[in-house]
Design an enzyme around this catalytic site. Structure first.
Site, short mmCIF file in Angstrom:
data_model
loop_
_atom_site.label_atom_id
_atom_site.label_comp_id
_atom_site.label_asym_id
_atom_site.label_seq_id
_atom_site.Cartn_x
_atom_site.Cartn_y
_atom_site.Cartn_z
N GLY A 327 0.81 -1.20 0.00
CA GLY A 327 0.00 0.00 0.00
C GLY A 327 0.85 1.26 0.00
N SER A 328 0.41 2.27 0.72
CA SER A 328 1.09 3.58 0.69
C SER A 328 2.45 3.58 1.37
CB SER A 328 0.19 4.63 1.33
OG SER A 328 -0.98 4.83 0.55
N THR A 329 2.79 2.53 2.13
CA THR A 329 4.14 2.48 2.70
C THR A 329 5.19 2.32 1.60
OG1 THR A 329 4.07 0.07 3.03
CG2 THR A 329 3.26 1.45 4.84
N PHE A 330 4.74 1.99 0.38
CA PHE A 330 5.64 1.82 -0.77
C PHE A 330 5.96 3.15 -1.44
CE2 PHE A 330 6.35 0.42 -5.28
CZ PHE A 330 7.43 -0.42 -5.06
#
Length: 634
Positions: A327-330
């Protein structure tokens, strides 16, 4: 006269014939006696030593003794796996007149199930009558004493003392330590170690117990015993104790391990705490867990059924084998790839109206009304999807994949555990090889927000965060304490981590965006700010969809996670590092089907990083860090 003469001649001939036969018989007897004497001389004189040795081997048996298994301790010497006194009750068939009656009397003293009785009866039929058969293991002191007191009424029943593997922390360390269990047929087929032939011998089946099984086993001793013709032991002649297994010191801090497990609570998920300078893993919790002691004593069918039937997967080692869309941690990886490729400047803005159009397709931002014009730092702060759709389109998947792999995604980390998964970082070559298809532009957009084909393990996310925090050094995770490396472990000497070749100014921009997530108004995790006395942390929230949201659902309103079945809810993710000014610890948290990262995973990770900073276990370590972080200006 002639008749008498004939008779005399005939008698003389018979006498000569008898004499010849007597001579021949005597000669034969002499020859046979000589052969017998010669053979006796050969056996008793020439071959005397050989037959003496054979006789001794028949009379004296050399038997293997199992060595004590090596202890496993945490970074401060707290026992994690030890050997505990194990009392067993045995029964010898030849000493029992009425087996059923004896088992009935024994069953009134200690608990015996029908399964125990059936097993004992089966074993007694298979083995010789003088061979002891285990009835029950792991007796308490009280049970052992009760059997001993009632020994006169229990002919053939005896107490035996050995060692059993015990895990003092039970469920809290089960996925790290694993467990030991009985040797299987496959184990025997794949090993030449004679220890595996010993009845009741146990070997590592999971976790570090399996990873370092050979050195934890140690080396067997031996005993010489005198036996009679049927193999019954008469007496012990000599004993040579073996070499106990190596002690294994892990990097885990049991206090943090407990904090992480408690923070996850009843959720299904994982927390990893890692030293950003050395790569030492300080905590690796996976919930729900299992009690490794149950595997040591032997699981009941009901216990096994409950474990394998649990939808939250208590047997799965989620930190290293759980593969989730990041998700947005990428987005930090995508930002670094964009800066390196020069496809966007950090101050350049992208307008977010709440969606992004590519051809006839529409890709939505998590914020329905959009974020307006955002630059890179603000795109990280607000986790704007549209910004990263545009950046990913300009980049293309191959440059995103290259940066992701440099930060530890897409392949196993090499941590000291079996069963690690590598996740997946796709590119055009991968899609052609696996799907025989070309890469589409829309797939790059989805990859830009950590969805689509991309998957990562929680440990990989911790590694990614540590490499961002330490200034671009390629630290690798380890569970073995660097200052307690027993030579028998045969581990390579630790080497300083390599520089990943990422421009320091680019890392500063990404770190600033992560700082704003927590410490700047409007950040997606602003409410998770740390207490002032602990400094500041930088973080990134993430929410990964596990289902497709249709156009019709978007038109009528996306169904909230709490209104969906558990297995259809989004995964919640959160990564962070602290202290911001002098990073030392990275934390990753993934909560399966937990919903929003800032709402569920963030508070859990915050609890853990707060306790980590209070305890500060890395700086309490006796050795100095193996790498020095570049200064902020680099």
């Amino acid at each position: 006269m002639s008749t008498s003469l004939g008779n005399s001649r005939r008698d003389a001939d018979l006498s000569k014939l008898f004499s010849r036969r007597l001579v021949l018989l005597g000669g034969a007897q002499t020859l046979m006696l000589s052969s017998l004497v010669g053979r006796m001389y050969y056996l008793q004189v020439v071959e005397a030593q050989r037959y003496h040795t054979l006789a001794e081997e028949n009379r004296i048996n050399l038997r293997l003794l199992p060595p004590p298994r090596g202890r496993i301790v945490d970074r401060f010497g707290v026992p994690l796996a030890i050997n505990h006194q194990n009392f067993r009750v045995l029964i010898v068939s030849e000493q029992v007149k009425e087996l059923d009656a004896t088992l009935d009397r024994l069953g009134k003293i200690i608990t015996l199930t029908e399964g125990d009785r059936h097993r004992v009866m089966r074993e007694l039929k298979r083995k010789r009558r003088f061979v002891p058969v285990p009835v029950r293991e792991n007796l308490t002191w009280e049970e052992m004493a009760a059997v001993q007191v009632n020994a006169p009424d229990l002919p053939g029943v005896q107490i035996d003392e050995g060692l059993a593997r015990i895990y003092p922390l039970g469920e809290n360390t089960s996925h790290i330590l694993g467990y030991v269990s009985s040797v299987s047929e496959d184990d025997l087929a794949n090993s030449s170690d004679p220890l595996l032939q010993l009845p009741g011998f146990r070997i590592g089946k999971a976790g570090v117990e399996r990873q370092f099984d050979r050195v934890l086993r140690g080396k067997g001793g031996n005993t010489q015993v005198e036996v009679n013709a049927v193999g019954r032991v008469i007496r012990e002649l000599s004993r040579e104790e073996g070499e106990s297994g190596a002690e294994l010191a892990l990097s885990i801090d049991t206090r943090l391990q407990q904090v992480a497990a408690d923070a996850i609570g009843e959720e299904s998920g994982t927390v990893v705490v890692m030293d950003v300078m050395t790569g030492e893993v300080l905590a690796m919790a996976s919930q729900p867990a299992y009690d490794a002691n149950a595997f040591t004593r032997g699981l009941t069918s009901e216990e096994w059924k409950n474990l394998v039937g649990n939808p939250k997967g208590p047997l799965a080692n989620k930190p290293i084998a759980g593969q989730y869309a990041p998700g947005s941690t990428f987005k930090m990886v995508v930002a670094l790839a964009a800066l390196e490729a020069g496809v966007i400047r950090p101050e350049q803005t992208v307008s977010c109206p709440g969606h992004y159009e590519l051809g006839n397709a529409k890709f939505h931002c998590w914020k329905k009304g959009g974020h307006g014009a955002v630059d890179m730092v603000n795109a990280l702060k607000h986790s704007c999807d549209v910004y990263f759709y545009e950046v990913a389109r300009r980049l293309g998947i191959d440059r995103i994949a290259d940066m992701a792999r440099r930060f530890g995604l897409g392949s196993v980390t090499g941590v000291d555990l079996p069963g690690e998964k590598g996740g997946l970082i796709p590119d055009r070559t991968w899609k052609r090889a696996v799907m025989n298809d070309v890469w589409h532009a829309g797939e790059s957009l989805v990859a830009g927000i950590g969805q689509g084909y991309i998957t990562a393990t929680p440990l990989q996310l911790a590694v990614m965060t540590a490499r961002i925090a330490n200034g671009g050094l390629g630290v690798k995770p380890t569970l073995v304490r660097q200052s307690h490396r027993d030579p028998r472990l045969n581990l390579p000497d630790p080497k300083p981590p390599k520089d990943l070749g990422v421009v320091r100014q680019h890392l500063n921009i990404v770190q600033q965006g992560m700082w704003d997530v927590v410490n700047s108004p409007g950040g997606t995790a602003q409410r998770l700010k740390l207490p002032e006395d602990l400094g500041q942390m930088a973080a990134k929230t993430g929410t990964a969809q596990v289902r497709r949201i249709s156009k019709a659902e978007r038109d009528t309103g996306v169904i909230k996670n709490e209104d969906l079945p558990w297995e259809r809810r989004d995964h919640a993710l959160f990564v962070c590092f602290a202290p911001y000014d002098n990073p030392r610890y990275a934390v990753s948290c993934v909560i399966e089907h937990g919903g929003g990262g800032s709402v569920v995973a963030g508070p859990i990770a915050r609890k853990v990083i707060v306790e980590t900073l209070k305890l500060d276990p890395a700086r309490r370590a006796p050795e100095t860090a193996s790498a020095v972080r570049p200064n902020k200006e680099g």
